[in-house]
Design a protein around this motif. Structure first.
Motif, PDB file in Angstrom:
ATOM      1  N   GLN A   1       0.975  -1.139  -0.049  1.00  0.00           N
ATOM      2  CA  GLN A   1       0.245   0.307   0.031  1.00  0.00           C
ATOM      3  C   GLN A   1       0.786   1.417   0.399  1.00  0.00           C
ATOM      4  OE1 GLN A   1      -2.394  -2.691   0.402  1.00  0.00           O
ATOM      5  NE2 GLN A   1      -1.632  -2.366   2.873  1.00  0.00           N
TER       6      GLN A   1
ATOM      7  N   TRP B   1       2.833   0.422  -5.356  1.00  0.00           N
ATOM      8  CA  TRP B   1       3.050  -0.899  -5.172  1.00  0.00           C
ATOM      9  C   TRP B   1       1.623  -1.357  -5.161  1.00  0.00           C
ATOM     10  CZ3 TRP B   1      -0.158  -4.882  -1.988  1.00  0.00           C
ATOM     11  CH2 TRP B   1       0.808  -5.371  -1.774  1.00  0.00           C
ATOM     12  N   LEU B   2       1.009  -2.693  -5.829  1.00  0.00           N
ATOM     13  CA  LEU B   2       0.054  -2.220  -6.030  1.00  0.00           C
ATOM     14  C   LEU B   2       0.364  -4.204  -5.688  1.00  0.00           C
ATOM     15  CD1 LEU B   2      -0.693  -1.621 -10.178  1.00  0.00           C
ATOM     16  CD2 LEU B   2      -1.398  -0.632  -8.500  1.00  0.00           C
ATOM     17  N   SER B   3       0.604  -4.789  -5.934  1.00  0.00           N
ATOM     18  CA  SER B   3       0.926  -6.493  -5.208  1.00  0.00           C
ATOM     19  C   SER B   3       2.023  -6.465  -5.164  1.00  0.00           C
ATOM     20  CB  SER B   3      -0.001  -7.275  -5.620  1.00  0.00           C
ATOM     21  OG  SER B   3       1.066  -8.081  -7.082  1.00  0.00           O
TER      22      SER B   3
ATOM     23  N   THR C   1      -6.057  -0.373  -3.811  1.00  0.00           N
ATOM     24  CA  THR C   1      -6.694  -0.535  -5.030  1.00  0.00           C
ATOM     25  C   THR C   1      -8.114  -1.368  -4.207  1.00  0.00           C
ATOM     26  OG1 THR C   1      -4.889  -1.510  -6.196  1.00  0.00           O
ATOM     27  CG2 THR C   1      -7.662  -1.578  -7.047  1.00  0.00           C
TER      28      THR C   1
ATOM     29  N   TYR D   1      -0.811 -10.472   1.824  1.00  0.00           N
ATOM     30  CA  TYR D   1      -0.306 -10.509   0.803  1.00  0.00           C
ATOM     31  C   TYR D   1      -0.155  -8.316   1.319  1.00  0.00           C
ATOM     32  CZ  TYR D   1       0.782 -14.366  -1.355  1.00  0.00           C
ATOM     33  OH  TYR D   1       0.615 -15.715  -1.296  1.00  0.00           O
ATOM     34  N   CYS D   2      -1.711  -7.863   1.905  1.00  0.00           N
ATOM     35  CA  CYS D   2      -2.021  -6.785   1.488  1.00  0.00           C
ATOM     36  C   CYS D   2      -1.170  -6.426   3.200  1.00  0.00           C
ATOM     37  CB  CYS D   2      -2.696  -6.472   0.650  1.00  0.00           C
ATOM     38  SG  CYS D   2      -3.327  -6.351  -0.820  1.00  0.00           S
TER      39      CYS D   2
ATOM     40  N   ARG E   1      -9.079  -6.215   4.947  1.00  0.00           N
ATOM     41  CA  ARG E   1     -10.046  -5.933   4.368  1.00  0.00           C
ATOM     42  C   ARG E   1     -11.669  -6.053   3.858  1.00  0.00           C
ATOM     43  NH1 ARG E   1      -7.318  -3.190  -0.500  1.00  0.00           N
ATOM     44  NH2 ARG E   1      -5.246  -2.285  -0.083  1.00  0.00           N
ATOM     45  N   GLU E   2     -12.307  -6.148   3.216  1.00  0.00           N
ATOM     46  CA  GLU E   2     -13.712  -6.022   3.349  1.00  0.00           C
ATOM     47  C   GLU E   2     -14.201  -7.080   2.180  1.00  0.00           C
ATOM     48  OE1 GLU E   2     -16.915  -4.405   4.559  1.00  0.00           O
ATOM     49  OE2 GLU E   2     -16.041  -2.843   4.952  1.00  0.00           O
TER      50      GLU E   2
ATOM     51  N   GLU F   1     -16.114  -7.612  -0.073  1.00  0.00           N
ATOM     52  CA  GLU F   1     -16.411  -7.681  -1.113  1.00  0.00           C
ATOM     53  C   GLU F   1     -15.340  -7.177  -2.222  1.00  0.00           C
ATOM     54  OE1 GLU F   1     -18.677  -3.778  -2.740  1.00  0.00           O
ATOM     55  OE2 GLU F   1     -18.707  -3.353  -0.465  1.00  0.00           O
ATOM     56  N   GLU F   2     -14.254  -7.789  -1.569  1.00  0.00           N
ATOM     57  CA  GLU F   2     -12.982  -7.121  -2.093  1.00  0.00           C
ATOM     58  C   GLU F   2     -12.188  -8.763  -2.786  1.00  0.00           C
ATOM     59  OE1 GLU F   2      -9.816  -4.714  -0.890  1.00  0.00           O
ATOM     60  OE2 GLU F   2     -10.861  -3.097  -0.582  1.00  0.00           O
TER      61      GLU F   2
ATOM     62  N   VAL G   1     -10.255  -7.617  -6.139  1.00  0.00           N
ATOM     63  CA  VAL G   1     -10.249  -6.201  -6.553  1.00  0.00           C
ATOM     64  C   VAL G   1      -8.590  -5.425  -6.047  1.00  0.00           C
ATOM     65  CG1 VAL G   1     -11.477  -4.036  -6.001  1.00  0.00           C
ATOM     66  CG2 VAL G   1     -12.867  -6.280  -5.849  1.00  0.00           C
ATOM     67  N   GLY G   2      -8.477  -6.480  -5.045  1.00  0.00           N
ATOM     68  CA  GLY G   2      -7.220  -5.550  -4.404  1.00  0.00           C
ATOM     69  C   GLY G   2      -5.887  -6.027  -5.268  1.00  0.00           C
ATOM     70  N   CYS G   3      -4.964  -6.839  -4.877  1.00  0.00           N
ATOM     71  CA  CYS G   3      -4.163  -7.228  -4.759  1.00  0.00           C
ATOM     72  C   CYS G   3      -3.689  -8.305  -6.181  1.00  0.00           C
ATOM     73  CB  CYS G   3      -2.968  -7.446  -4.161  1.00  0.00           C
ATOM     74  SG  CYS G   3      -3.471  -8.402  -2.861  1.00  0.00           S
ATOM     75  N   ARG G   4      -5.001  -9.167  -5.932  1.00  0.00           N
ATOM     76  CA  ARG G   4      -4.955  -9.829  -6.941  1.00  0.00           C
ATOM     77  C   ARG G   4      -4.461 -11.280  -7.055  1.00  0.00           C
ATOM     78  NH1 ARG G   4      -4.605  -5.749  -9.518  1.00  0.00           N
ATOM     79  NH2 ARG G   4      -3.245  -6.457 -11.719  1.00  0.00           N
ATOM     80  N   LYS G   5      -3.861 -11.379  -5.746  1.00  0.00           N
ATOM     81  CA  LYS G   5      -3.451 -12.784  -5.274  1.00  0.00           C
ATOM     82  C   LYS G   5      -4.223 -13.559  -4.786  1.00  0.00           C
ATOM     83  CE  LYS G   5       0.951 -11.412  -6.620  1.00  0.00           C
ATOM     84  NZ  LYS G   5       2.152 -12.329  -7.554  1.00  0.00           N
TER      85      LYS G   5
END
Lengths: 225, 112
Positions: free
Chosen positions: A72, A84-86, A158, B8-9, B13-14, B16-17, B62-66
């Motif tokens: 983040q 940073w996205l992932s 994101t 990973y993040c 998180r919610e 929804e993601e 919706v976030g880091c897609r991991k």
């Protein structure tokens, strides 16, 4: 060097192009304007993927920005930003016209390493939201907690935005940036204008954005393999 | 709504993601040609449906897609733990029934 074909998607500033929000009328600031919305179209967006150990030094030497390794995290430079996205993905946004040169330099610096650089400029656009009520507009729009205690300056996430998704980042106390998909730009903008109406919102179109090459046109169109 | 910790993040998180992606830790047979029809059928189609602790694959869409793993109690919906792909769960049906990992269960996954 790995054989990858890439090209400058916008080889010269003279080639006309349209911002994703070209059809939206400006809303001039009248009375109490607590939020100003701007589109920063025509910036170059590069998606960098690879192990941080592979990318870090090359990215820092080419862009001058330290690769953010914390989740983040987003770092801002002079008209540039790196987010940073992932764990193996970053978004580099630079002034329009610089993307191709940077991509070439990055590929040169990275050599045979395992990485990917994709120009995603055409797929997304940058919006900025500025003003004391910008945070209220965001609170109405996203499920993510944008409270300053949870969302300090220099953070970018994101998340779900309205019924689409967006990258949300905080530039300073009252200024936020949104990166939205091109096809959702119209929807997101209309959502923001609606959400911001109660606070007083102004919208500035993207015409003032100047291509970095217009000052010093070096623009040779080329395809590198 | 779930409030899910993405390993990973490194934050909650919610729901929804995220998207659930079914049972976790399903290994593809290393030599499909030498695998019996029964074993291949099990791999392809059959999934556990336990009452209690279950390990699932989720994606932070919706976030880091991991993709990552979630240990969840199917009776209470409580998320006991989330951990990265390639890691092994510290909370399992056995550890919960014996109570040995009860303290670790609260470390990473349980909602505050």
């Amino acid at each position: 060097m790995t054989r990858v074909a890439y090209f400058d998607p916008h080889p010269a500033p003279t080639v006309p192009r349209q911002s994703p929000l070209h059809h939206m009328a400006e809303i001039a600031p009248t009375g109490d304007v607590a939020v100003t919305l701007r589109e920063h179209a025509f910036r170059d967006h590069l998606n960098l993927r690879g192990e941080p150990g592979v990318l870090a030094s090359a990215v820092e030497s080419v862009t001058g920005l330290a690769l953010p390794l914390e989740p983040q995290q987003v770092v801002f430079g002079d008209g540039t930003s790196l987010q940073w996205l992932s764990p193996d993905e970053w978004l580099l946004i630079v002034p329009g016209g610089e993307g191709f040169r940077l991509q070439r330099e990055l590929r040169k610096a990275l050599g045979d390493a395992h990485f990917s650089i994709v120009d995603v400029s055409g797929g997304q656009t940058l919006l900025s939201l500025e003003g004391e009520e910008a945070i209220s507009v965001l609170m109405k729009s996203t499920v993510y907690d944008v409270d300053p205690r949870h969302f300090p300056v220099g953070k970018g996430v994101t998340s779900v935005f309205a019924k689409a998704n967006a990258i949300i980042r905080r530039v300073d106390d009252t200024r936020w940036e949104l990166v939205v998909r091109r096809s959702f730009a119209d929807y997101c903008l209309r959502w923001l204008l609606d959400a911001g109406e109660e606070f007083g919102i102004a919208f500035q179109r993207a015409e003032h954005e100047v291509d970095a090459r217009e000052a010093a046109p070096a623009g040779e169109a080329e395809m590198t393999t | 709504m779930f409030y899910i910790y993405c390993p990973y993040c490194a934050e909650y998180r919610e729901e929804e993601e995220f998207h659930p992606k079914g049972q976790a830790h399903i290994a593809r047979p290393l030599d499909p040609m030498a695998t019996s029809d029964d074993a291949w059928g099990d791999y392809l189609f059959f999934r556990d449906n336990p009452r209690g602790v279950h390990h699932e694959l989720w994606v932070h869409a919706v976030g880091c897609r991991k993709f990552f793993n979630v240990t969840r109690d199917t009776r209470t919906y409580a998320i006991l733990e989330t951990y990265r792909i390639g890691e092994q769960p510290s909370v399992t049906a056995d550890s919960v029934s014996t109570g040995s990992a009860a303290s670790t269960a609260t470390l990473t996954g349980v909602q505050a």
